[in-house]
Design a protein around this motif. Structure first.
Motif, short mmCIF file in Angstrom:
data_model
loop_
_atom_site.label_atom_id
_atom_site.label_comp_id
_atom_site.label_asym_id
_atom_site.label_seq_id
_atom_site.Cartn_x
_atom_site.Cartn_y
_atom_site.Cartn_z
N SER A 30 0.81 -1.22 0.00
CA SER A 30 0.00 0.00 0.00
C SER A 30 0.84 1.27 0.00
CB SER A 30 -0.93 0.00 1.22
OG SER A 30 -0.15 0.00 2.43
N GLN A 31 2.06 1.21 0.53
CA GLN A 31 2.86 2.42 0.66
C GLN A 31 4.22 2.36 -0.06
OE1 GLN A 31 3.19 3.63 4.78
NE2 GLN A 31 1.06 3.05 5.26
N LEU A 32 4.90 1.22 -0.02
CA LEU A 32 6.27 1.15 -0.54
C LEU A 32 6.33 0.79 -2.02
CD1 LEU A 32 8.09 -0.62 2.43
CD2 LEU A 32 7.83 1.83 1.98
N LEU A 33 5.36 0.03 -2.53
CA LEU A 33 5.42 -0.48 -3.91
C LEU A 33 4.21 -0.01 -4.69
CD1 LEU A 33 6.88 -2.33 -5.98
CD2 LEU A 33 5.38 -4.16 -5.20
N LYS A 34 4.47 0.72 -5.79
CA LYS A 34 3.40 1.18 -6.67
C LYS A 34 3.81 0.96 -8.12
CE LYS A 34 0.38 2.82 -3.71
NZ LYS A 34 -0.99 2.28 -3.61
N LEU A 35 3.08 0.09 -8.83
CA LEU A 35 3.35 -0.15 -10.24
C LEU A 35 2.61 0.85 -11.09
CD1 LEU A 35 4.24 -2.88 -8.94
CD2 LEU A 35 3.60 -3.97 -11.09
N GLU A 36 3.17 1.16 -12.24
CA GLU A 36 2.56 2.13 -13.15
C GLU A 36 1.23 1.62 -13.68
OE1 GLU A 36 4.24 4.89 -16.79
OE2 GLU A 36 4.77 2.77 -16.76
N ASP A 37 1.18 0.32 -13.95
CA ASP A 37 -0.04 -0.29 -14.48
C ASP A 37 -0.80 -0.94 -13.34
OD1 ASP A 37 -1.80 -1.24 -16.60
OD2 ASP A 37 -0.96 -3.22 -16.20
N GLU A 38 -2.07 -0.54 -13.14
CA GLU A 38 -2.86 -1.04 -12.03
C GLU A 38 -3.15 -2.54 -12.19
OE1 GLU A 38 -6.36 1.28 -11.58
OE2 GLU A 38 -5.28 3.14 -11.05
N ASP A 39 -3.37 -2.99 -13.43
CA ASP A 39 -3.62 -4.42 -13.65
C ASP A 39 -2.40 -5.25 -13.24
OD1 ASP A 39 -6.14 -3.87 -14.55
OD2 ASP A 39 -5.55 -3.85 -16.68
N SER A 40 -1.21 -4.74 -13.58
CA SER A 40 0.01 -5.44 -13.20
C SER A 40 0.17 -5.47 -11.69
CB SER A 40 1.22 -4.77 -13.85
OG SER A 40 1.14 -4.82 -15.25
N GLN A 41 -0.24 -4.35 -11.01
CA GLN A 41 -0.17 -4.29 -9.56
C GLN A 41 -1.08 -5.36 -8.96
OE1 GLN A 41 1.50 -1.78 -7.72
NE2 GLN A 41 0.77 -2.35 -5.68
N GLN A 42 -2.25 -5.51 -9.51
CA GLN A 42 -3.20 -6.49 -8.99
C GLN A 42 -2.71 -7.92 -9.25
OE1 GLN A 42 -7.14 -5.95 -10.48
NE2 GLN A 42 -8.01 -7.70 -9.38
N THR A 43 -2.14 -8.15 -10.46
CA THR A 43 -1.62 -9.49 -10.79
C THR A 43 -0.47 -9.87 -9.88
OG1 THR A 43 -2.25 -9.19 -13.10
CG2 THR A 43 -0.66 -10.91 -12.63
N LEU A 44 0.43 -8.90 -9.61
CA LEU A 44 1.58 -9.17 -8.74
C LEU A 44 1.12 -9.51 -7.33
CD1 LEU A 44 4.61 -9.23 -8.30
CD2 LEU A 44 4.56 -6.77 -7.90
N GLN A 45 0.14 -8.78 -6.81
CA GLN A 45 -0.36 -9.05 -5.47
C GLN A 45 -1.05 -10.42 -5.41
OE1 GLN A 45 -1.49 -4.40 -4.58
NE2 GLN A 45 -2.71 -5.95 -3.57
N GLU A 46 -1.74 -10.77 -6.49
CA GLU A 46 -2.41 -12.07 -6.53
C GLU A 46 -1.40 -13.21 -6.49
OE1 GLU A 46 -5.52 -14.57 -9.39
OE2 GLU A 46 -5.05 -12.47 -9.82
N TYR A 47 -0.29 -13.10 -7.29
CA TYR A 47 0.75 -14.11 -7.26
C TYR A 47 1.42 -14.16 -5.89
CZ TYR A 47 0.55 -14.60 -12.35
OH TYR A 47 0.15 -14.86 -13.62
N PHE A 48 1.55 -12.96 -5.26
CA PHE A 48 2.27 -12.88 -3.99
C PHE A 48 1.44 -13.48 -2.85
CE2 PHE A 48 4.48 -10.93 -0.44
CZ PHE A 48 5.80 -11.01 -0.87
N PHE A 49 0.16 -13.19 -2.84
CA PHE A 49 -0.69 -13.68 -1.75
C PHE A 49 -1.17 -15.10 -1.97
CE2 PHE A 49 -1.35 -9.02 -1.13
CZ PHE A 49 -0.83 -8.93 0.15
N TYR A 50 -1.26 -15.52 -3.25
CA TYR A 50 -1.76 -16.86 -3.56
C TYR A 50 -0.75 -17.57 -4.48
CZ TYR A 50 -6.01 -14.56 -1.97
OH TYR A 50 -6.92 -13.85 -1.24
N PRO A 51 0.42 -17.95 -3.95
CA PRO A 51 1.47 -18.57 -4.80
C PRO A 51 1.07 -19.90 -5.38
CG PRO A 51 2.01 -18.73 -2.47
CD PRO A 51 0.82 -17.83 -2.55
N GLU A 52 0.06 -20.57 -4.75
CA GLU A 52 -0.34 -21.87 -5.29
C GLU A 52 -0.94 -21.76 -6.68
OE1 GLU A 52 -3.57 -20.14 -2.71
OE2 GLU A 52 -1.44 -20.57 -2.48
N LYS A 53 -1.38 -20.55 -7.07
CA LYS A 53 -1.92 -20.36 -8.42
C LYS A 53 -0.84 -20.47 -9.50
CE LYS A 53 -5.94 -17.53 -7.21
NZ LYS A 53 -6.66 -16.26 -7.49
N MET A 54 0.41 -20.20 -9.10
CA MET A 54 1.52 -20.29 -10.07
C MET A 54 2.05 -21.71 -10.20
SD MET A 54 3.89 -16.95 -9.43
CE MET A 54 4.42 -17.52 -7.84
#
Length: 403
Positions: A30-54
């Motif tokens: 929420s504070q330290l990491l901000k991606l330019e593309d919001e979709d990429s930000q959401q995808t990165l958080q999804e991979y990070f919080f739910y690694p079993e999807k990868m």
């Protein structure tokens, strides 16, 4: 030097760990990491919080400008899953690759080759691109719609036209993660490199040719003098030889020397054989016990342990009818041994050597020698005297005396 930062998170742990600090997961995103593309930000958080999807695969988020701890920089996020102990739960590792460092390194090491590099995900989406002279967007426009060519596993290339200029696109696909790597090279630059290489090759070849001619001329001048001296010397062996080239003269002289050597060896061998057998028959070796164990002396070879002496006497010189070589061949066809002249020109002495198994048929073998000699010389009277057989070389003189 490519890694800008590394972030690691573990299951059921509210904190994550970077190379410089530790903070909560929520604060980091929420504070330290901000991606330019919001979709990429959401995808990165999804991979990070739910690694079993990868699964156990690596995932890349397209390179873009990222605000990281208040600083903006072009980074390429790469996500890995981590196996924690022997459990099925997984952790996550997040790598940020500094695109500026990577770009500088690639372009500095390939100044004369590719002008543009692209990294595509397995579906053909652009992950990262960098280069010079042309933009990756221009190449991406061509790549769009070439999904079948991109997905081929083997290394391939294709020539394309971009902005009226011809480029060669080379592609390779990773077997580990399915990502596709493209490089674009200007055909004009490739041809210029080839033309420069051709020119250097021509110059090197011309220089090598001139140098080779100079070395050959020097070697010919230096090496011909000894050959000429050898040819002059070789002609002394061929006084009647007609004038020919140097190699033929040397060849002929070597054949002449070889022929003389062969004749000398044969003559010396016959002379030695006659000398040795004569001394053996005279009893000069009767006290030399080493002759019983020696296998051969010069060209005289005794293979078996039994000996007998035959004396062949003719009414006249048999060489007028039967050559000595033919006479020895008749004797050896029945008993192995050595033939030499007797005390006069009408007699021959034959020292036979035979195995124990032939001792019982010795008289029969001698009779066959007699019959074959009679057939070869029907008009010449023949007497064959047989000595007492013996089993030691030192007893040969006694066999000669009894014959």
């Amino acid at each position: 030097p490519w890694l800008y930062d590394v972030v690691v998170a573990y299951p059921n742990d509210p904190y994550l760990y970077t190379s410089t600090t530790t903070c909560t997961v929520d604060r980091y995103f929420s504070q330290l990491l901000k991606l330019e593309d919001e979709d990429s930000q959401q995808t990165l958080q999804e991979y990070f919080f739910y690694p079993e999807k990868m699964g156990m695969q690596m995932k890349m988020i397209p390179a873009q400008t990222i605000s990281y701890s208040g600083k903006k920089r072009e980074l390429l996020p790469v996500v890995f899953t981590l196996q924690v102990g022997t459990h099925s739960q997984t952790g996550t590792a997040l790598y940020f690759i500094d695109m500026q460092v990577l770009r500088d390194w690639v372009l500095s090491s390939n100044q004369k080759n590719a002008e543009q590099y692209l990294i595509l995900d397995p579906k053909g989406g652009l992950v990262a691109g960098f280069g010079k002279n042309i933009s990756h967007e221009e190449i991406e426009q061509w790549v769009y719609g070439q999904h079948e060519w991109i997905q081929r596993k083997n290394l391939e290339y294709q020539v394309v036209n971009i902005r009226g200029e011809t480029y060669m696109l080379c592609r390779a696909q990773s077997e580990n993660n399915g990502f596709v790597y493209l490089s674009a090279s200007s055909m004009k630059e490739i041809y210029n490199s080839v033309d420069g290489l051709k020119l250097r090759l021509v110059l090197v070849t011309a220089f090598a040719g001139v140098l080779g001619i100079a070395i050959a001329a020097y070697s010919l001048k230096k090496n011909y003098a000894p050959i000429q001296k050898l040819t002059t010397y070789a002609k002394t062996f061929l006084p009647e030889q007609e004038a020919t080239d140097e190699m033929q003269t040397i060849h002929s002289s070597m054949e002449h020397i070889s022929h003389q050597y062969t004749q000398l060896k044969e003559n010396s061998s016959i002379a030695f054989q006659n000398h040795f057998l004569q001394r053996l028959l005279q009893g000069e070796y009767s006290n030399c016990t080493y002759l019983d164990t020696i296998g051969y002396v010069g060209d005289v070879h005794f293979q078996w342990e039994n000996f007998v002496v035959l004396i062949l006497r003719f009414a006249k010189d048999c060489l007028e009818i039967l050559p000595e070589q033919a006479l020895q061949q008749i004797c050896r066809s029945h008993l192995e041994g050595y033939l030499q002249r007797g005390n006069d020109k009408n007699s021959y002495i034959y020292l036979a050597n035979f195995p124990q198994s032939q001792a019982q048929s010795l008289r029969q073998d001698v009779a066959q020698i007699y019959q074959q000699l009679e057939q070869a010389m029907p008009k010449s009277k023949l007497v064959v005297a047989v000595g007492e057989s013996c089993t030691q070389l030192a007893q040969v003189p006694h066999s000669y005396e009894t014959a």
